[in-house]
Design an enzyme around this catalytic site. Sequence first.
Site, PDB file in Angstrom:
ATOM      1  N   HIS A  29       0.842  -1.199   0.000  1.00 17.06           N
ATOM      2  CA  HIS A  29       0.000   0.000   0.000  1.00 17.06           C
ATOM      3  C   HIS A  29       0.876   1.247   0.000  1.00 17.06           C
ATOM      4  CE1 HIS A  29      -2.896   3.024   1.354  1.00 17.06           C
ATOM      5  NE2 HIS A  29      -3.833   2.208   0.921  1.00 17.06           N
TER       6      HIS A  29
ATOM      7  N   GLU B 217      -3.578   2.330  -7.209  1.00 14.20           N
ATOM      8  CA  GLU B 217      -3.957   3.463  -6.367  1.00 14.20           C
ATOM      9  C   GLU B 217      -3.126   4.685  -6.760  1.00 14.20           C
ATOM     10  OE1 GLU B 217      -3.278   2.672  -2.233  1.00 14.20           O
ATOM     11  OE2 GLU B 217      -1.237   1.980  -2.565  1.00 14.20           O
TER      12      GLU B 217
END
Length: 248
Positions: free
Chosen positions: A94, A166
């Site tokens: 992430h 992302e």
Amino acid sequence: MRQIIIAGNWKMNASKEATNTLVIGILSGMADVKSKVIVCVPSLYMSQVEVLVVDSQLNLGAQNLNVNKLGAFTGEISADMIKDFGAKYVIVGHSERRSLYGETDEIVAQKVQVALDNNLTPLFCIGELLEDRESNNTKSVVSKQIQVVIDRVGIEAFKNIIVAYEPVWAIGTNVTATPQQAQDTHAFIRSMLAEYDADIAQITSILYGGSMNSRNAAELLNCKDIDGGLIGGASLKAQDFLQICKAG
């Protein structure tokens, strides 16, 4: 046909009571949800959520893992610990782990391998910073992040990897890439995988992780190469999350 996957990333949010309320709220609205739904919760609440989701269509995931099996790694969580709580998914790479904790592409690739070796499905996150997009370097940044993983685990491994794109500039900012911007990058990711194996590229799920919410989910999920979402803030409210789950 790729199934829509909606994964909620609670990050460092919720409490024991809030976890109970949120999971029960999500479960109460799952009857007509066709998407695969995953909640990646703080590790302290995994045992609580494991009990709540048993025999349901809600899947449990973790937010991170350590590459080591056990040992003197204070504050870390291993693949075996994750599996102990019945979780089958884990977020890897992430943007917050990369930026705040210095996780390099190589570390992320190692974590992907450890997850796979332990029969966990990694939600492998990739994405570019605002300066990368403004300097037209999105493709080079994203391709490098993918390439390091391919070099480590091979293209066949992507049969068991979920990719999450992302755009870092669109996370927690209420700034969302336009559906066309998101689709273009997702299509590029799939084309890169197709250079190695076209069949695997077609079955690999690529989620969008840039501030998807109940207002924009349907339009984003209607894009050809967007196969779901990695949801942050909107996953902390049951009704908002359910609306996204039903949008696909």
